[in-house]
Each structure stands twice: as C-alpha cells, then as structure tokens.
Design a protein around this motif. Structure first.
Motif, PDB file in Angstrom:
ATOM      1  N   LEU A 171       0.869  -1.339   0.063  1.00 58.44           N
ATOM      2  CA  LEU A 171       0.035  -0.153  -0.015  1.00 58.44           C
ATOM      3  C   LEU A 171       0.923   1.295   0.185  1.00 58.44           C
ATOM      4  O   LEU A 171       2.086   1.314   0.275  1.00 58.44           O
ATOM      5  N   GLY A 172       0.318   2.310  -0.381  1.00 57.85           N
ATOM      6  CA  GLY A 172       1.274   3.597  -0.547  1.00 57.85           C
ATOM      7  C   GLY A 172       0.425   4.808  -0.201  1.00 57.85           C
ATOM      8  O   GLY A 172      -1.035   4.660  -0.203  1.00 57.85           O
ATOM      9  N   ARG A 173       0.899   5.815   0.145  1.00 56.84           N
ATOM     10  CA  ARG A 173       0.431   7.107   0.134  1.00 56.84           C
ATOM     11  C   ARG A 173       1.205   8.340  -0.532  1.00 56.84           C
ATOM     12  O   ARG A 173       2.426   8.069  -0.024  1.00 56.84           O
ATOM     13  N   ILE A 174       0.643   8.931  -0.987  1.00 52.06           N
ATOM     14  CA  ILE A 174       1.316  10.354  -1.574  1.00 52.06           C
ATOM     15  C   ILE A 174       0.593  11.547  -1.096  1.00 52.06           C
ATOM     16  O   ILE A 174      -0.437  11.668  -1.178  1.00 52.06           O
ATOM     17  N   VAL A 175       1.567  12.572  -0.328  1.00 47.55           N
ATOM     18  CA  VAL A 175       0.910  13.662   0.100  1.00 47.55           C
ATOM     19  C   VAL A 175       1.735  14.839  -0.267  1.00 47.55           C
ATOM     20  O   VAL A 175       3.043  14.861  -0.677  1.00 47.55           O
ATOM     21  N   ARG A 176       1.118  15.960  -0.908  1.00 43.55           N
ATOM     22  CA  ARG A 176       1.704  16.955  -1.341  1.00 43.55           C
ATOM     23  C   ARG A 176       0.972  18.099  -0.719  1.00 43.55           C
ATOM     24  O   ARG A 176      -0.207  18.486  -0.847  1.00 43.55           O
ATOM     25  N   LEU A 183       1.417  11.732   6.422  1.00 46.92           N
ATOM     26  CA  LEU A 183       1.463  10.470   5.813  1.00 46.92           C
ATOM     27  C   LEU A 183       1.173   9.576   6.956  1.00 46.92           C
ATOM     28  O   LEU A 183       0.391   8.377   6.559  1.00 46.92           O
ATOM     29  N   LEU A 184       1.747   9.701   8.163  1.00 45.24           N
ATOM     30  CA  LEU A 184       1.630   8.512   9.194  1.00 45.24           C
ATOM     31  C   LEU A 184       0.157   8.107   9.601  1.00 45.24           C
ATOM     32  O   LEU A 184      -0.262   7.292   9.645  1.00 45.24           O
ATOM     33  N   SER A 185      -0.488   9.636   9.946  1.00 40.29           N
ATOM     34  CA  SER A 185      -1.938   9.745  10.174  1.00 40.29           C
ATOM     35  C   SER A 185      -2.778   8.766   9.208  1.00 40.29           C
ATOM     36  O   SER A 185      -3.798   8.198   9.737  1.00 40.29           O
ATOM     37  N   SER A 186      -2.271   8.929   8.165  1.00 41.02           N
ATOM     38  CA  SER A 186      -3.246   8.468   6.889  1.00 41.02           C
ATOM     39  C   SER A 186      -3.020   6.995   6.820  1.00 41.02           C
ATOM     40  O   SER A 186      -4.093   6.473   6.289  1.00 41.02           O
ATOM     41  N   SER A 223       6.772  30.843  -1.708  1.00 36.82           N
ATOM     42  CA  SER A 223       5.948  30.029  -0.904  1.00 36.82           C
ATOM     43  C   SER A 223       6.641  28.305  -0.739  1.00 36.82           C
ATOM     44  O   SER A 223       7.353  28.207  -1.230  1.00 36.82           O
ATOM     45  N   TRP A 224       6.220  27.929   0.522  1.00 34.66           N
ATOM     46  CA  TRP A 224       6.859  26.654   0.677  1.00 34.66           C
ATOM     47  C   TRP A 224       5.883  25.675  -0.102  1.00 34.66           C
ATOM     48  O   TRP A 224       4.548  25.881  -0.200  1.00 34.66           O
ATOM     49  N   LYS A 225       6.718  24.555  -0.292  1.00 38.94           N
ATOM     50  CA  LYS A 225       5.933  23.378  -0.700  1.00 38.94           C
ATOM     51  C   LYS A 225       6.657  22.005  -0.047  1.00 38.94           C
ATOM     52  O   LYS A 225       7.689  21.980   0.037  1.00 38.94           O
ATOM     53  N   THR A 226       5.657  21.111   0.198  1.00 44.90           N
ATOM     54  CA  THR A 226       6.308  19.959   0.924  1.00 44.90           C
ATOM     55  C   THR A 226       5.760  18.598   0.190  1.00 44.90           C
ATOM     56  O   THR A 226       4.742  18.920  -0.364  1.00 44.90           O
ATOM     57  N   ALA A 227       6.283  17.504   0.345  1.00 40.78           N
ATOM     58  CA  ALA A 227       5.733  16.320  -0.361  1.00 40.78           C
ATOM     59  C   ALA A 227       6.446  15.030   0.266  1.00 40.78           C
ATOM     60  O   ALA A 227       7.330  15.089   1.106  1.00 40.78           O
ATOM     61  N   GLY A 228       5.547  14.040   0.162  1.00 41.19           N
ATOM     62  CA  GLY A 228       6.211  12.700   1.100  1.00 41.19           C
ATOM     63  C   GLY A 228       5.400  11.629   0.184  1.00 41.19           C
ATOM     64  O   GLY A 228       4.224  11.663  -0.011  1.00 41.19           O
ATOM     65  N   ILE A 229       6.089  10.602   0.293  1.00 38.16           N
ATOM     66  CA  ILE A 229       5.565   9.270  -0.481  1.00 38.16           C
ATOM     67  C   ILE A 229       5.905   8.123   0.613  1.00 38.16           C
ATOM     68  O   ILE A 229       7.024   8.117   1.030  1.00 38.16           O
ATOM     69  N   LEU A 230       4.990   7.078   0.848  1.00 38.56           N
ATOM     70  CA  LEU A 230       5.306   6.137   1.830  1.00 38.56           C
ATOM     71  C   LEU A 230       4.674   4.848   0.870  1.00 38.56           C
ATOM     72  O   LEU A 230       3.736   4.793   0.432  1.00 38.56           O
TER      73      LEU A 230
END
Ligand SMILES: [Zn+2]
Length: 305
Positions: A20-25, A56-59, A181-188
């Motif tokens: 399973l995976g999650r991608i957050v931006r 990411l973790l909470s999701s 502006s700031w931007k962040t992203a993560g993938i799990l």
C-alpha cells in the motif's frame, strides 16, 4: 491561488494489493501554518517536514479523533507538535532557542540551505499518539531521534515498533524570495504481510518490493512540486505497470481547536497568585501557541464562582 493538486493525500496500492502507498503534497496549508508563526527559516523547514510526516503516518491509521506527532529534544529546536484530526484539520507549532539557532547557522558553511531536521533537534524522541476521546485507549509509538534525517527516524520506528516493511521519502521546498511559498511532499510504501500471499508463488515478493522501492526513489522533486501534475498522474508515471489502484483522496485544511472557553477553563484552574502576576491593568492576555490568536480576559472572569 489554491491548487487542487496539493493539500491532499492520495491512497493507492500496487502489485495486486501486496503493497500500500500514500502520496501527500502540501502547499497552501504549510504556508498558512508557517504564516501563523514567524519562525526562522530552519525552524519553518523542520515544522514543514514534520507536518508532511504527520499527514503520511496518520493516513495509514484508522482513527476517529486526534493524531499527534511530537518531538522533544535537547537541540536548538526543543519541541515540535503537529496535530492531525480525523476530519483533516492540521495545526502545528515549535519551540526553539533563537540564539542557539543563529550560532549554529554561523558555524555552518551551507548558509541559506535547508538542512535535515536532526542537525537542529539533537538528542531526543519522536512520538506519535492517537487520542480517540474518553473511554478509549491512548495509542502511543515512540522512537529515539537517531539517523541522518527525519525519514530515517521514522523508518526506525516502523522497523522496531510496527515491524512492517516500510519505505518513505520526504521533500521540502523553501521559498526562493520574500514572495515565494513553501511546498512539501512525501511518499510512503508499506508491505502488507497478509496480502503478500496473494501473489502467485512463482513471483518473488521481495523482488517486487525492491522494484517498487526503486521506482519510488526515482521520483524527482520537480515532478512532486509541479503545480500542473496531479498526484494520480505522478503515481501513474511510477507504477502504471504494477497494477496500480488509486483508492482514495483525502483533503487537508488548517484548523486550530483553541477557543476562548477552553482557555478560560484552563486559566480558571490557575492559582490566584499566578493570575495576579499575569495581570496587567486587570487584563490577562494569552496567545494560542498553534494559531497565534490572542485572547484577552478581565481578571474578574478568571475567579472561580
Ligand atoms: Zn489556536
């Protein structure tokens, strides 16, 4: 302008549900959070990265209530708190020593660049709690702040406490100038032990897992921060040949849970002497650490009736 490609977390699975995976931006929401505070750039970067990790973790957890990521450390940044409610409201704040941060910055040659969180955190712990209200058990996970970055700390947590094969990557883009502006992203990615069995015997699950991780590591920052690309398109580029199934998109917003009544109740529990010491011209003012909202009370309001 709000970009619908950001401020959400997309859930997916690949390889017939084995992983399973999650991608957050995040875009608008990190800027709203950081604009509530006036932290030095390095503190903002750490808070932005922690916010992404918290989403990411909470999701990956089913909960109804509050997920909290907390860092306590002896470093220049002594505390970070990120709250994520199950309905997608996020707030975050940090405590830090401005003098120590300045001093550390002067010693480093990479002025202006964002550096990995542990440089500013030092010895300490990273903890996650899930609070689902009274009469429920508080879930808590904790890991030492070790490793060269926040990603490594989180991966150690999964290895030690959850014993789930996990890989993740976090990205933070700082504003280039005053107007930026700031931007962040993560993938799990996580390997689901029970689902792994569904794969035909002749296919080596470890080989598939390694391939999925390699594809994930091939992700480029430019793609993740490309405003015209949706997370679905990014996932398609990565995993179109791995039976990709996109299952859910969850939206996030800034949200603080402070209120005048809550603060009033807290202040009413203080010793009258403390209230007296806090009062200025019979007024007591208090500021919310998360959203910087200022509340002013008359001294008379704080006396228990
Ligand atoms: Zn607040």
């Amino acid at each position: 302008m709000v970009n619908s490609n950001f401020d959400n977390c997309v859930s997916f699975h690949i390889d017939k549900g084995a992983f399973l995976g999650r991608i957050v931006r995040l875009d608008e929401i990190v800027n709203v959070i950081l604009n509530k505070h006036n932290y030095p750039k390095q503190v903002s970067a750490v808070l932005a990265e922690c916010t992404t990790l918290a989403v990411l973790l909470s999701s990956t957890i089913k909960y109804n209530g509050l997920f909290t990521l907390q860092i306590q450390s002896k470093g220049q940044i002594s505390m970070v708190v990120v709250d994520v409610t199950s309905d997608g409201r996020i707030r975050a704040c940090a405590n830090f020593d401005e003098e120590r941060i300045k001093h550390a910055q002067e010693l480093r040659k990479t002025e202006g660049q964002i550096e990995a969180a542990p440089h500013f955190l030092g010895e300490g712990v990273l903890a996650f709690t899930v609070d689902q209200g009274p009469d429920t058990e508080l879930y808590q996970g904790i890991v030492d702040l070790q490793g060269k970055n926040l990603t490594e700390c989180a991966l150690r947590y999964f290895k030690q406490s959850e014993q789930i094969d996990t890989d993740l990557q976090l990205y933070t883009q700082a504003p280039e100038d005053e107007k930026g502006s700031w931007k962040t992203a993560g993938i799990l990615l996580q390997k689901l032990p029970e689902k792994g069995g569904k794969i035909e015997e002749e296919t080596d699950i470890n080989e598939l897992w390694n391939e999925a991780k390699i594809f994930m590591q091939s992700l480029k920052e430019e793609e993740l921060f490309d405003e015209n690309l949706s997370s679905r398109e990014i996932l398609h580029r990565l995993y179109h040949s791995n039976h990709l199934v996109v299952s859910d998109t969850k939206e996030y917003k800034f949200g603080c849970r402070c209120s005048r009544d809550k603060l009033l109740n807290t202040l009413r529990s203080f010793d009258p002497k403390e209230i007296e010491a806090m009062a200025e011209k019979n007024k007591i003012s208090a500021t919310c650490n998360f959203c910087s909202e200022q509340y002013v009370f008359d001294k008379g309001e704080l006396v228990k009736h």
